[in-house]
Design an enzyme around this catalytic site. Structure first.
Site, PDB file in Angstrom:
ATOM      1  N   GLY A 109       0.817  -1.224   0.000  1.00  0.00           N
ATOM      2  CA  GLY A 109       0.000   0.000   0.000  1.00  0.00           C
ATOM      3  C   GLY A 109       0.841   1.259   0.000  1.00  0.00           C
ATOM      4  O   GLY A 109       0.462   2.278  -0.594  1.00  0.00           O
ATOM      5  N   GLU A 127       9.948  10.924 -27.363  1.00  0.00           N
ATOM      6  CA  GLU A 127      11.063  10.755 -28.318  1.00  0.00           C
ATOM      7  C   GLU A 127      10.939   9.461 -29.118  1.00  0.00           C
ATOM      8  O   GLU A 127      11.905   8.737 -29.323  1.00  0.00           O
ATOM      9  CB  GLU A 127      12.415  10.868 -27.591  1.00  0.00           C
TER      10      GLU A 127
HETATM   11  C1  LIG Z   1       5.754  15.019 -21.212  1.00  0.00           C
HETATM   12  C2  LIG Z   1       6.055  15.049 -22.668  1.00  0.00           C
HETATM   13  C3  LIG Z   1       7.147  15.774 -23.135  1.00  0.00           C
HETATM   14  C4  LIG Z   1       7.400  15.864 -24.504  1.00  0.00           C
HETATM   15  N1  LIG Z   1       8.420  16.669 -24.956  1.00  0.00           N
HETATM   16  C5  LIG Z   1       8.526  16.915 -26.301  1.00  0.00           C
HETATM   17  C6  LIG Z   1       9.447  17.907 -26.790  1.00  0.00           C
HETATM   18  O1  LIG Z   1      10.199  18.531 -26.028  1.00  0.00           O
HETATM   19  N2  LIG Z   1       9.463  18.163 -28.131  1.00  0.00           N
HETATM   20  C7  LIG Z   1       8.658  17.505 -29.010  1.00  0.00           C
HETATM   21  O2  LIG Z   1       8.724  17.789 -30.199  1.00  0.00           O
HETATM   22  N3  LIG Z   1       7.796  16.545 -28.570  1.00  0.00           N
HETATM   23  C8  LIG Z   1       7.698  16.252 -27.238  1.00  0.00           C
HETATM   24  N4  LIG Z   1       6.799  15.311 -26.791  1.00  0.00           N
HETATM   25  C9  LIG Z   1       5.960  14.620 -27.753  1.00  0.00           C
HETATM   26  C10 LIG Z   1       6.245  13.130 -27.910  1.00  0.00           C
HETATM   27  O3  LIG Z   1       7.493  12.939 -28.542  1.00  0.00           O
HETATM   28  C11 LIG Z   1       5.072  12.521 -28.678  1.00  0.00           C
HETATM   29  O4  LIG Z   1       3.962  12.498 -27.787  1.00  0.00           O
HETATM   30  C12 LIG Z   1       5.350  11.139 -29.213  1.00  0.00           C
HETATM   31  O5  LIG Z   1       6.328  11.179 -30.227  1.00  0.00           O
HETATM   32  C13 LIG Z   1       4.091  10.462 -29.767  1.00  0.00           C
HETATM   33  O6  LIG Z   1       3.409  11.301 -30.629  1.00  0.00           O
HETATM   34  P1  LIG Z   1       1.817  11.503 -30.405  1.00  0.00           P
HETATM   35  O7  LIG Z   1       1.595  11.834 -28.987  1.00  0.00           O
HETATM   36  O8  LIG Z   1       1.325  12.450 -31.426  1.00  0.00           O
HETATM   37  O9  LIG Z   1       1.176  10.080 -30.670  1.00  0.00           O
HETATM   38  P2  LIG Z   1       0.709   9.512 -32.102  1.00  0.00           P
HETATM   39  O10 LIG Z   1       1.789   9.648 -33.091  1.00  0.00           O
HETATM   40  O11 LIG Z   1      -0.626  10.074 -32.423  1.00  0.00           O
HETATM   41  O12 LIG Z   1       0.550   7.969 -31.773  1.00  0.00           O
HETATM   42  C14 LIG Z   1      -0.586   7.445 -31.050  1.00  0.00           C
HETATM   43  C15 LIG Z   1      -0.379   5.927 -30.947  1.00  0.00           C
HETATM   44  O13 LIG Z   1      -0.399   5.349 -32.268  1.00  0.00           O
HETATM   45  C16 LIG Z   1       0.792   4.603 -32.468  1.00  0.00           C
HETATM   46  N5  LIG Z   1       1.160   4.672 -33.877  1.00  0.00           N
HETATM   47  C17 LIG Z   1       1.287   5.769 -34.657  1.00  0.00           C
HETATM   48  N6  LIG Z   1       1.647   5.416 -35.902  1.00  0.00           N
HETATM   49  C18 LIG Z   1       1.773   4.060 -35.905  1.00  0.00           C
HETATM   50  C19 LIG Z   1       2.144   3.087 -36.893  1.00  0.00           C
HETATM   51  N7  LIG Z   1       2.467   3.448 -38.140  1.00  0.00           N
HETATM   52  N8  LIG Z   1       2.151   1.796 -36.542  1.00  0.00           N
HETATM   53  C20 LIG Z   1       1.816   1.418 -35.284  1.00  0.00           C
HETATM   54  N9  LIG Z   1       1.462   2.277 -34.306  1.00  0.00           N
HETATM   55  C21 LIG Z   1       1.445   3.574 -34.607  1.00  0.00           C
HETATM   56  C22 LIG Z   1       1.829   5.249 -31.566  1.00  0.00           C
HETATM   57  O14 LIG Z   1       2.897   4.382 -31.302  1.00  0.00           O
HETATM   58  C23 LIG Z   1       0.986   5.540 -30.328  1.00  0.00           C
HETATM   59  O15 LIG Z   1       0.847   4.387 -29.564  1.00  0.00           O
HETATM   60  C24 LIG Z   1       6.571  15.166 -25.422  1.00  0.00           C
HETATM   61  C25 LIG Z   1       5.502  14.413 -24.952  1.00  0.00           C
HETATM   62  C26 LIG Z   1       5.217  14.375 -23.600  1.00  0.00           C
HETATM   63  C27 LIG Z   1       4.006  13.603 -23.141  1.00  0.00           C
END
Ligand SMILES: Cc1cc2nc3c(=O)[nH]c(=O)nc-3n(C[C@H](O)[C@H](O)[C@H](O)COP(=O)(O)OP(=O)(O)OC[C@H]3O[C@@H](n4cnc5c(N)ncnc54)[C@H](O)[C@@H]3O)c2cc1C
Length: 382
Positions: free
Chosen positions: A343, A366
């Site tokens: 817990g 990333e």
């Molecule tokens: C706290 C935090 C800090 C961050 N910092 C930065 C930053 O400093 N700079 C920056 O640029 N970004 C930043 N990010 C963004 C981060 O890199 C993205 O959230 C990440 O790359 C995923 O992109 P998305 O959220 O648009 O998900 P999406 O691309 O929409 O993906 C959604 C889901 O679909 C899956 N998916 C997508 N395409 C495919 C495929 N072809 N085949 C199978 N599965 C797929 C993905 O794996 C995921 O599970 C940050 C995010 C967070 C939460």
């Protein structure tokens, strides 16, 4: 092949470990709970030279390498991931694009402050409508005389809204390539530029003492000279930055996984049930042994990727493997460490609760785990 650390690397690891335990550990739970940015911790990290670790001395760096940064990240994340991601994003996403692709003037303008930790920079790639598919970038930049006019928005940008944030690099569509694809370029936007708005910080599940914002650009004008590197090189630039960054995130994940081992050993010796310490049960011992096994093998994976990168060899696949494996086992270890704490593991006052909340994002940021698998499969010729 020799993965033993040099005396210098071991000394760096030791000094960051001591700093994490003595300076970060006593204050971070409060920042985490209050969602405040730990400015004083960051200031001290700057004084230690952590923000300059992988950069040449001529630019104000410490003359170390990317592996030194990884060692520091691992030791920080062993105690706290908010601080570790602040350093990771500041160095590998913030300063590195300027260092790798900037003109001498851009380097002279930005690097001294970024490498000393006095200022932070954000890396604006992700957008509200597109993350994994970065080629889907919608933000546009149009050259109007000697200025870029930027319109669009960026999501989840780390270090973009602190009191010491000096600028963000933004990926934008600047035209169309001969094959019809989008021409992407990277542009430096200083904090405070009219038309550049930083939204209030997100309410996050983890990394709550780190800084993350949505950014909007509304007819935001910056000098043409703020283009980073050559026009149309944006895609290649962020691929390089993200390949390297994966090794750093893997190191951070290994640190979290090792922190779970540390806390579990301590707790398993202290906590008694059925008249004896829970750590005398083989079921608990095996859990901790498996956690150590995972942290150790993930560490080898990032050491290998870093060694290849520093040797100038191909490291894309190995970096993706290291990031995928380390983030997976970080989640595993956080789950098991919480289980061992019973817990109390669900109470925010225990570090493992923070580790649990901080672990999931490692499988997303990333490049998601799916994206890492895509990179590995592509590199295998599939
Ligand atoms: C706290 C935090 C800090 C961050 N910092 C930065 C930053 O400093 N700079 C920056 O640029 N970004 C930043 N990010 C963004 C981060 O890199 C993205 O959230 C990440 O790359 C995923 O992109 P998305 O959220 O648009 O998900 P999406 O691309 O929409 O993906 C959604 C889901 O679909 C899956 N998916 C997508 N395409 C495919 C495929 N072809 N085949 C199978 N599965 C797929 C993905 O794996 C995921 O599970 C940050 C995010 C967070 C939460």
């Amino acid at each position: 092949m020799d993965f033993r650390l040099t005396d210098e690397q071991a000394a760096l690891r030791e000094s960051v470990r001591e700093f994490a335990r003595e300076v970060i550990a006593p204050v971070i739970a409060e920042h985490y709970e209050q969602h405040t940015f730990p400015y004083e911790v960051i200031r001290q990290m700057g004084k230690m030279g952590l923000f300059g670790l992988p950069f040449a001395e001529e630019h104000g760096g410490m003359g170390g390498d990317y592996f030194a940064l990884c060692l520091a990240l691992e030791e920080l994340a062993r105690v706290d991931s908010s601080v570790a991601i602040t350093l990771e994003a500041a160095v590998s996403l913030g300063a590195m694009p300027i260092y790798r692709f900037g003109t001498e003037e851009q380097k002279a303008t930005w690097l001294p402050r970024l490498l000393s930790g006095e200022a932070l920079a954000g890396f604006g790639l992700t957008e509200p409508g597109t993350g994994s598919d970065a080629a889907g970038t919608q933000t546009r930049a149009v050259l109007d005389g000697d200025e870029w006019v930027i319109n669009g928005s960026k999501a989840f940008i780390t270090n973009s809204g602190t009191d010491i944030t000096a600028m963000v690099t933004v990926t934008a569509v600047t035209g169309t390539n001969p094959d019809g694809s989008k021409e992407l370029s990277t542009i430096i936007v200083p904090t405070g530029t009219p038309g550049f708005t930083v939204a209030p910080g997100y309410s996050k599940v983890g990394w709550t003492a780190s800084d993350t914002h949505e950014l909007t650009f509304d007819d935001c004008r910056v000098p043409a000279a703020n283009l980073l590197g050559a026009r149309g090189r944006g895609f290649a630039q962020f691929l390089r930055i993200l390949d390297e960054g994966r090794i750093a995130i893997a190191a951070l994940a290994v640190g979290l996984a090792q922190g779970c081992v540390d806390e579990s050993i301590k707790y398993a010796k202290e906590r008694h049930a059925f008249g004896r310490a829970i750590g005398t049960n083989q079921a608990i011992q095996f859990k901790i042994a498996d956690m150590e096994l995972k942290a150790h093998t993930a560490r080898l994976a990032y050491y290998d990727a870093a060694a290849r990168m520093l040797a100038g060899e191909q490291f894309k696949r190995q970096a993706a493997i290291a990031k995928l494996h380390a983030s997976t086992i970080a989640v595993d270890n956080a789950r098991e460490a919480t289980q061992i704490h019973g817990g109390y593991g669900f109470m925010n006052e225990y570090p493992v609760a923070r580790f649990w909340r901080d672990s999931k994002i490692l499988e997303i940021g990333e490049g998601t785990s799916e994206v890492q698998r895509m990179i590995i499969a592509r590199d295998l010729g599939l």
